[in-house]
Write a protein that holds these residues in place. Sequence first.
Motif, PDB file in Angstrom:
ATOM      1  N   PRO A   1       0.777  -1.167   0.053  1.00  0.00           N
ATOM      2  CA  PRO A   1       0.050  -0.019  -0.081  1.00  0.00           C
ATOM      3  C   PRO A   1       0.852   1.324  -0.016  1.00  0.00           C
ATOM      4  CG  PRO A   1      -0.850  -1.703   1.553  1.00  0.00           C
ATOM      5  CD  PRO A   1       0.462  -2.149   1.096  1.00  0.00           C
ATOM      6  N   GLY A   2       0.366   2.108  -0.733  1.00  0.00           N
ATOM      7  CA  GLY A   2       1.157   3.472  -0.968  1.00  0.00           C
ATOM      8  C   GLY A   2       2.314   3.656  -1.882  1.00  0.00           C
ATOM      9  N   PHE A   3       2.682   2.606  -2.464  1.00  0.00           N
ATOM     10  CA  PHE A   3       3.668   2.631  -3.268  1.00  0.00           C
ATOM     11  C   PHE A   3       3.444   3.403  -4.659  1.00  0.00           C
ATOM     12  CE2 PHE A   3       7.011  -1.226  -2.710  1.00  0.00           C
ATOM     13  CZ  PHE A   3       7.239  -0.734  -1.488  1.00  0.00           C
ATOM     14  N   GLY A   4       2.162   3.819  -4.830  1.00  0.00           N
ATOM     15  CA  GLY A   4       2.032   4.811  -5.915  1.00  0.00           C
ATOM     16  C   GLY A   4       2.737   5.989  -5.824  1.00  0.00           C
ATOM     17  N   ILE A   5       3.277   6.388  -4.629  1.00  0.00           N
ATOM     18  CA  ILE A   5       4.084   7.319  -4.194  1.00  0.00           C
ATOM     19  C   ILE A   5       5.327   6.977  -4.004  1.00  0.00           C
ATOM     20  CG2 ILE A   5       4.443   9.366  -2.783  1.00  0.00           C
ATOM     21  CD1 ILE A   5       1.697   9.501  -2.209  1.00  0.00           C
ATOM     22  N   SER A   6       5.836   5.971  -3.249  1.00  0.00           N
ATOM     23  CA  SER A   6       7.101   5.403  -2.838  1.00  0.00           C
ATOM     24  C   SER A   6       7.871   5.057  -3.877  1.00  0.00           C
ATOM     25  CB  SER A   6       6.801   4.101  -1.698  1.00  0.00           C
ATOM     26  OG  SER A   6       6.177   4.699  -0.771  1.00  0.00           O
ATOM     27  N   LEU A   7       7.356   4.281  -5.135  1.00  0.00           N
ATOM     28  CA  LEU A   7       8.007   3.832  -6.065  1.00  0.00           C
ATOM     29  C   LEU A   7       8.497   5.147  -6.756  1.00  0.00           C
ATOM     30  CD1 LEU A   7       6.382   0.784  -7.323  1.00  0.00           C
ATOM     31  CD2 LEU A   7       8.456   0.804  -6.096  1.00  0.00           C
ATOM     32  N   ILE A   8       7.676   6.243  -7.037  1.00  0.00           N
ATOM     33  CA  ILE A   8       8.014   7.311  -7.978  1.00  0.00           C
ATOM     34  C   ILE A   8       9.162   8.077  -7.184  1.00  0.00           C
ATOM     35  CG2 ILE A   8       7.266   9.593  -8.727  1.00  0.00           C
ATOM     36  CD1 ILE A   8       6.021   7.073 -10.021  1.00  0.00           C
ATOM     37  N   LYS A   9       9.249   8.300  -5.701  1.00  0.00           N
ATOM     38  CA  LYS A   9      10.231   8.941  -5.309  1.00  0.00           C
ATOM     39  C   LYS A   9      11.566   8.103  -5.350  1.00  0.00           C
ATOM     40  CE  LYS A   9       9.349  12.287  -1.934  1.00  0.00           C
ATOM     41  NZ  LYS A   9       9.296  12.913  -0.427  1.00  0.00           N
TER      42      LYS A   9
END
Length: 307
Positions: A252-260
């Motif tokens: 969960p939340g990797f929509g942001i974490s992977l981008i960073k």
Amino acid sequence: MKFEGVLFFPVTPFAQDGSVDVALLQEHIASRLPFAPGGIFPACGTGEFHALSLAEVGVVVRAAVEVVNGAVPVIAGAGGPLGHALDVARAAAEAGADALLVLPPYLVGAPMDGLVAYIEAIANATALPVIVYHRGNAKFSAAAMVELAANPKVIGFKDGIGDVGLAQEIVTAVRATGREDFQFFNGLLTAELTQGAYRGLGMPLYSSAAFAMAPEIATAYYRAYIAGDEARRVELIEGFYAPLVRLRDETPGFGISLIKAGIRQSGLAVGRVRPPLVDPTAEQEARLAAILARGHELAASHALANA
């Protein structure tokens, strides 16, 4: 306000001490401007709006406005508890934003009249136009969107739910009001994966978190999409976007974490995500690097073919 091109949602870089790194944020945005984004959306979902203070939203939006310098519209996030949303809206207006993307209210479920009142309250807080984000506990009916479209300050609708039947109903109902300036966006996670279908619904615009991480790949997809080149569009989906989504869905939340993480891999030290999000493991980062390498390979081949 008319949007054309990929909608760019920058990350918010954090320094070692946890503060917003303004210089790095401006470098991040400036490095993407040559790829002609249709709009810049700082302090929104990809920018970790959920983890920013009121003061930090003002800092982030002002930094974006300064570096963009009028080249494209800057749309700031506003949402959460109503009092906070109103304060954030005013801070964004003072920082020079061109519009607001209204995110869902904090946790509570509400009847449709209450959701409409929430949007209207934020619209009334400043002179800025607003875009409605249809997501989570802010799920709007077609009738509610028709009511909101009667307000000329409400200029757009961004779908983050994925109910295509409801989305079609909303597009049809709002268009029937005669609003020619009203715009529709696909705001699903990794929207490139669904944009072929959303264009058929009358939603030609989409937000791209991938643009923040790999603008070359996102631009290659956009060009194929605009040109109607289905072979190249599908090639990018199968070779880059689909593997990215499979990795994203692991946590969960990797929509942001992977981008960073991907931006860090490119050489910009944008820092870690703030809690409650978590960073990818070393093994996940290695898989992300391989996915990005394949995406860049495909984008480069497309560029050569178009040269």
